[in-house]
Design a protein around this motif. Structure first.
Motif, mmCIF file in Angstrom:
data_model
loop_
_atom_site.group_PDB
_atom_site.id
_atom_site.type_symbol
_atom_site.label_atom_id
_atom_site.label_comp_id
_atom_site.label_asym_id
_atom_site.label_seq_id
_atom_site.Cartn_x
_atom_site.Cartn_y
_atom_site.Cartn_z
ATOM 1 N N LEU A 19 26.868 32.952 -5.031
ATOM 2 C CA LEU A 19 27.403 32.992 -3.673
ATOM 3 C C LEU A 19 26.409 33.666 -2.725
ATOM 4 C CD1 LEU A 19 31.103 34.082 -4.368
ATOM 5 C CD2 LEU A 19 30.191 31.764 -4.051
ATOM 6 N N ALA A 20 26.280 33.102 -1.544
ATOM 7 C CA ALA A 20 25.388 33.677 -0.523
ATOM 8 C C ALA A 20 26.170 34.670 0.338
ATOM 9 C CB ALA A 20 24.778 32.568 0.327
ATOM 10 N N TRP A 21 26.774 35.620 -0.357
ATOM 11 C CA TRP A 21 27.555 36.681 0.269
ATOM 12 C C TRP A 21 27.166 37.993 -0.405
ATOM 13 C CZ3 TRP A 21 31.995 35.825 3.643
ATOM 14 C CH2 TRP A 21 32.215 34.476 3.954
ATOM 15 N N SER A 22 27.353 39.093 0.307
ATOM 16 C CA SER A 22 27.182 40.402 -0.319
ATOM 17 C C SER A 22 28.511 41.146 -0.259
ATOM 18 C CB SER A 22 26.088 41.201 0.389
ATOM 19 O OG SER A 22 26.410 41.349 1.758
ATOM 20 N N ARG A 23 28.701 42.041 -1.205
ATOM 21 C CA ARG A 23 29.917 42.869 -1.179
ATOM 22 C C ARG A 23 29.601 44.165 -0.458
ATOM 23 N NH1 ARG A 23 31.697 47.039 -3.649
ATOM 24 N NH2 ARG A 23 30.016 47.036 -5.186
ATOM 25 N N GLU A 24 30.421 44.487 0.547
ATOM 26 C CA GLU A 24 30.315 45.796 1.213
ATOM 27 C C GLU A 24 31.683 46.439 1.088
ATOM 28 O OE1 GLU A 24 28.848 45.476 5.209
ATOM 29 O OE2 GLU A 24 27.052 44.359 4.599
ATOM 30 N N GLY A 25 31.788 47.425 0.196
ATOM 31 C CA GLY A 25 33.097 48.035 -0.055
ATOM 32 C C GLY A 25 34.061 46.981 -0.543
ATOM 33 N N ASP A 26 35.193 46.838 0.128
ATOM 34 C CA ASP A 26 36.174 45.832 -0.295
ATOM 35 C C ASP A 26 36.132 44.601 0.614
ATOM 36 O OD1 ASP A 26 37.252 46.944 1.928
ATOM 37 O OD2 ASP A 26 39.186 47.470 1.025
ATOM 38 N N GLU A 27 34.921 44.285 1.098
ATOM 39 C CA GLU A 27 34.742 43.062 1.877
ATOM 40 C C GLU A 27 33.587 42.240 1.311
ATOM 41 O OE1 GLU A 27 36.104 44.146 6.415
ATOM 42 O OE2 GLU A 27 34.020 44.520 5.902
ATOM 43 N N ALA A 32 25.086 34.391 8.883
ATOM 44 C CA ALA A 32 24.535 33.030 8.982
ATOM 45 C C ALA A 32 23.889 32.854 10.344
ATOM 46 C CB ALA A 32 25.646 32.002 8.793
ATOM 47 N N LYS A 33 22.613 32.518 10.340
ATOM 48 C CA LYS A 33 21.913 32.244 11.599
ATOM 49 C C LYS A 33 21.856 30.737 11.791
ATOM 50 C CE LYS A 33 17.773 33.458 14.181
ATOM 51 N NZ LYS A 33 16.699 34.444 14.354
ATOM 52 N N LEU A 79 39.589 42.849 -2.555
ATOM 53 C CA LEU A 79 39.026 41.513 -2.777
ATOM 54 C C LEU A 79 39.744 40.813 -3.925
ATOM 55 C CD1 LEU A 79 35.285 42.394 -2.224
ATOM 56 C CD2 LEU A 79 36.604 40.699 -0.935
ATOM 57 N N THR A 80 40.005 39.532 -3.721
ATOM 58 C CA THR A 80 40.709 38.737 -4.731
ATOM 59 C C THR A 80 40.006 37.389 -4.893
ATOM 60 O OG1 THR A 80 42.177 37.561 -3.207
ATOM 61 C CG2 THR A 80 42.884 39.764 -3.905
ATOM 62 N N GLU A 81 40.543 36.599 -5.790
ATOM 63 C CA GLU A 81 39.999 35.249 -6.005
ATOM 64 C C GLU A 81 40.110 34.402 -4.731
ATOM 65 O OE1 GLU A 81 37.888 32.565 -7.577
ATOM 66 O OE2 GLU A 81 38.314 34.338 -8.811
ATOM 67 N N LYS A 82 41.075 34.728 -3.870
ATOM 68 C CA LYS A 82 41.175 34.001 -2.592
ATOM 69 C C LYS A 82 39.894 34.142 -1.785
ATOM 70 C CE LYS A 82 44.806 33.787 0.198
ATOM 71 N NZ LYS A 82 46.078 34.052 0.933
ATOM 72 N N ASP A 83 39.338 35.353 -1.811
ATOM 73 C CA ASP A 83 38.105 35.590 -1.050
ATOM 74 C C ASP A 83 36.926 34.866 -1.685
ATOM 75 O OD1 ASP A 83 39.315 37.522 0.827
ATOM 76 O OD2 ASP A 83 39.608 38.686 -0.996
ATOM 77 N N LEU A 84 36.827 34.980 -3.001
ATOM 78 C CA LEU A 84 35.712 34.323 -3.695
ATOM 79 C C LEU A 84 35.792 32.810 -3.522
ATOM 80 C CD1 LEU A 84 35.774 36.548 -6.887
ATOM 81 C CD2 LEU A 84 33.887 36.441 -5.242
ATOM 82 N N GLY A 85 37.006 32.275 -3.573
ATOM 83 C CA GLY A 85 37.159 30.834 -3.425
ATOM 84 C C GLY A 85 36.775 30.347 -2.047
ATOM 85 N N LEU A 86 37.224 31.064 -1.007
ATOM 86 C CA LEU A 86 36.876 30.639 0.354
ATOM 87 C C LEU A 86 35.394 30.872 0.619
ATOM 88 C CD1 LEU A 86 37.690 29.503 3.077
ATOM 89 C CD2 LEU A 86 38.499 31.778 3.752
ATOM 90 N N ALA A 87 34.836 31.944 0.051
ATOM 91 C CA ALA A 87 33.389 32.195 0.206
ATOM 92 C C ALA A 87 32.587 31.014 -0.326
ATOM 93 C CB ALA A 87 32.993 33.483 -0.516
ATOM 94 N N ALA A 88 32.978 30.506 -1.485
ATOM 95 C CA ALA A 88 32.259 29.362 -2.073
ATOM 96 C C ALA A 88 32.417 28.124 -1.196
ATOM 97 C CB ALA A 88 32.777 29.091 -3.480
ATOM 98 N N GLU A 89 33.612 27.903 -0.673
ATOM 99 C CA GLU A 89 33.811 26.742 0.209
ATOM 100 C C GLU A 89 32.936 26.841 1.446
ATOM 101 O OE1 GLU A 89 37.762 25.243 1.077
ATOM 102 O OE2 GLU A 89 38.569 26.603 -0.424
ATOM 103 N N ILE A 90 32.846 28.043 2.017
ATOM 104 C CA ILE A 90 32.022 28.222 3.223
ATOM 105 C C ILE A 90 30.551 28.014 2.889
ATOM 106 C CG2 ILE A 90 31.255 29.959 4.910
ATOM 107 C CD1 ILE A 90 34.202 31.016 4.890
ATOM 108 N N ASP A 91 30.117 28.500 1.742
ATOM 109 C CA ASP A 91 28.729 28.213 1.324
ATOM 110 C C ASP A 91 28.482 26.706 1.246
ATOM 111 O OD1 ASP A 91 28.008 30.857 1.190
ATOM 112 O OD2 ASP A 91 28.052 30.999 -1.001
ATOM 113 N N GLY A 92 29.518 25.983 0.849
ATOM 114 C CA GLY A 92 29.381 24.539 0.726
ATOM 115 C C GLY A 92 29.131 23.829 2.051
ATOM 116 N N LEU A 93 29.387 24.517 3.170
ATOM 117 C CA LEU A 93 29.096 23.925 4.474
ATOM 118 C C LEU A 93 27.601 23.771 4.692
ATOM 119 C CD1 LEU A 93 31.567 25.929 6.756
ATOM 120 C CD2 LEU A 93 31.810 23.568 5.982
ATOM 121 N N GLY A 94 26.843 24.552 3.929
ATOM 122 C CA GLY A 94 25.379 24.468 4.028
ATOM 123 C C GLY A 94 24.844 25.325 5.152
#
Lengths: 94, 94
Positions: A19-27, A32-33, A79-94
């Motif tokens: 995933l092209a995300w980083s964890r900061e605390g519970d976020e 994205a530029k 953080l839950t699987e809901k976050d990880l799942g949406l993070a992956a979908e957003i990465d899929g936008l390219g």
């Protein structure tokens, strides 16, 4: 209520799923530029469509050409699987 | 380069023109609550169209149904008529 994942589990999932995300605390945070303001706003609209479909909404900050997204499952208190799942979908936008 | 306005001049302009913005340091700030996330995103798109037309772009934060806009003329180092003008246009969105 989805299960809250500990920091190690989240970090492992980010690495395993690439995933092209980083964890900061519970976020989960993604910066994205895009091409100027218009590109940033277009990206936000695409993120918004995924968020509506998932009924799960990141905090969204727009600074000219740069969009910062922050995901957390506030109702679950972390953080839950809901976050990880949406993070992956957003990465899929390219 | 537009002229930078001092805080008293900005505060007077906000009052005289009835702007629904507050001055925080050298920024104009507006917090707009809309109908759920979809309403917030629609508002952001309308703000974005005005911003593109003015070639002047507020910082935009979306938190579910609430949008926070921050205007400043960074190139001039403070608040200018560009900010007051765009603020009035955004108020005109209703």
């Amino acid at each position: 209520m989805p299960e809250v994942l500990g920091p190690d589990a989240v970090d492992a999932a980010i690495a395993e799923r690439g995933l092209a995300w980083s964890r900061e605390g519970d976020e989960l945070v993604k910066v994205a530029k895009r091409d100027r303001f218009a590109g940033a706003l277009e990206f936000v609209n695409r993120v918004g469509a995924l968020a509506e479909a998932a009924d799960h909404h990141p905090d969204i900050d727009i600074r000219w050409d740069t969009v910062t997204l922050r995901l957390s499952t506030h109702s679950a208190g972390g953080l839950t699987e809901k976050d990880l799942g949406l993070a992956a979908e957003i990465d899929g936008l390219g």
